[in-house]
Design a protein around this motif. Structure first.
Motif, PDB file in Angstrom:
ATOM      1  N   HIS A  13      41.874  42.009  42.446  1.00 28.04           N
ATOM      2  CA  HIS A  13      41.262  41.022  41.539  1.00 28.04           C
ATOM      3  C   HIS A  13      40.774  39.814  42.327  1.00 28.04           C
ATOM      4  N   LYS A  14      39.513  39.467  42.170  1.00 25.04           N
ATOM      5  CA  LYS A  14      38.946  38.321  42.855  1.00 25.04           C
ATOM      6  C   LYS A  14      39.314  37.036  42.116  1.00 25.04           C
ATOM      7  N   PRO A  15      39.659  35.965  42.855  1.00 18.90           N
ATOM      8  CA  PRO A  15      39.991  34.699  42.192  1.00 18.90           C
ATOM      9  C   PRO A  15      38.791  34.140  41.430  1.00 18.90           C
ATOM     10  N   THR A  16      39.043  33.594  40.256  1.00 18.23           N
ATOM     11  CA  THR A  16      37.972  33.014  39.445  1.00 18.23           C
ATOM     12  C   THR A  16      37.489  31.715  40.068  1.00 18.23           C
ATOM     13  N   ARG A  17      36.190  31.558  40.125  1.00 15.29           N
ATOM     14  CA  ARG A  17      35.621  30.347  40.731  1.00 15.29           C
ATOM     15  C   ARG A  17      35.952  29.125  39.878  1.00 15.29           C
ATOM     16  N   ASP A  18      36.402  28.074  40.514  1.00 11.84           N
ATOM     17  CA  ASP A  18      36.767  26.838  39.818  1.00 11.84           C
ATOM     18  C   ASP A  18      35.524  25.948  39.698  1.00 11.84           C
ATOM     19  N   ARG A  20      35.472  23.188  37.569  1.00 10.55           N
ATOM     20  CA  ARG A  20      35.844  21.937  36.908  1.00 10.55           C
ATOM     21  C   ARG A  20      35.135  20.740  37.534  1.00 10.55           C
ATOM     22  N   ALA A 233      40.831  27.527  35.842  1.00  7.37           N
ATOM     23  CA  ALA A 233      40.381  28.828  35.333  1.00  7.37           C
ATOM     24  C   ALA A 233      41.476  29.872  35.533  1.00  7.37           C
ATOM     25  N   ARG A 234      41.500  30.880  34.672  1.00  9.86           N
ATOM     26  CA  ARG A 234      42.509  31.931  34.796  1.00  9.86           C
ATOM     27  C   ARG A 234      42.092  32.966  35.830  1.00  9.86           C
TER      28      ARG A 234
END
Length: 234
Positions: A13-18, A20, A233-234
């Motif tokens: 699973h690739k980390p979700t781009r932040d 914010r 982000a999740r």
């Protein structure tokens, strides 16, 4: 030791781009623009607000190019006022939740009603002159539209949004202590006094003061960490 299917999925699973930071800075940039644009519009308008169509028509005949430019200058006010209001709401909501909620409900209701139902930025008087339309017919149409119940109710809600909505949001910005107190006061005073300032130059100065108040939200947003701005982000 065997690897389960869920563990394998977690590993790939690739980390979700932040994003914010993007939203925080975008709101900070937007916050003062609508009132700044509207203040400039009033400062350089050839007439005061709310004058009869015939006076607008005379101004359009003499100052058509200036009015055409002012129409473009007012576009940020109509397009960005709602997100700018959200910027103030977002930074003040924790320090003054009740004031912020009350101000947001009044202001956003008024702005949604006004921008959705009131005449837009394009001047009917300028279009009348530019397109060679019959002034008497356009005057009757303008009067009929202004006297329609939807228009009148929307206008009332819009005025309440500008006066009491921004007044409460300015007080909330002051009470929340996320920006200098004078910036919250500028927002409260600039919005509340606007409908009572009949001279277009004085009204424009009042709106520029309100823009300084909205810049208080920019100040707070630029000083806020992403962790305090919103959940990751999740």
């Amino acid at each position: 030791m065997s690897t389960t299917r869920s563990d394998a999925a977690a590993d790939t699973h690739k980390p979700t781009r932040d994003v914010r930071g993007f939203w925080r800075i975008l709101l900070a940039v937007i916050a003062p623009l609508p009132m700044l644009a509207n203040g400039i519009y009033y400062l350089f308008s050839p007439t005061n607000g709310g004058v009869p169509f015939e006076e607008d028509l005379a101004a359009a005949t003499t100052h058509g190019d200036r009015i055409a430019l002012l129409e473009w200058i007012q576009v940020p006010f109509v397009s960005l006022m709602i997100p700018a209001t959200f910027a103030v709401v977002w930074v003040a909501r924790r320090g003054a939740p009740r004031l912020t909620t009350a101000g947001a409900l009044i202001a956003l209701t008024g702005f949604c009603a006004g921008f959705g139902n009131l005449p837009g930025t394009v001047s009917s008087a300028r279009i009348t002159v530019e397109e060679g339309l019959d002034p008497a017919t356009v005057s009757k149409l303008t009067t009929a539209l202004n006297e329609h119940l939807i228009t009148q109710l929307s206008g009332l809600l819009f005025i309440l949004g500008v006066t009491f909505g921004l007044l409460l949001l300015g007080l909330a910005l002051w009470r929340s202590r996320v920006a200098p107190a004078w910036m919250g006061i500028a927002l409260a005073v600039g919005g509340f006094t606007h409908p009572f300032l009949r001279d277009h130059v004085i009204a424009g100065i009042g709106l520029l003061i309100a823009a300084v108040g909205f810049a208080g939200a920019s100040y707070a947003l630029l000083r806020t960490r992403n962790e305090d701005f919103d959940l990751p982000a999740r």
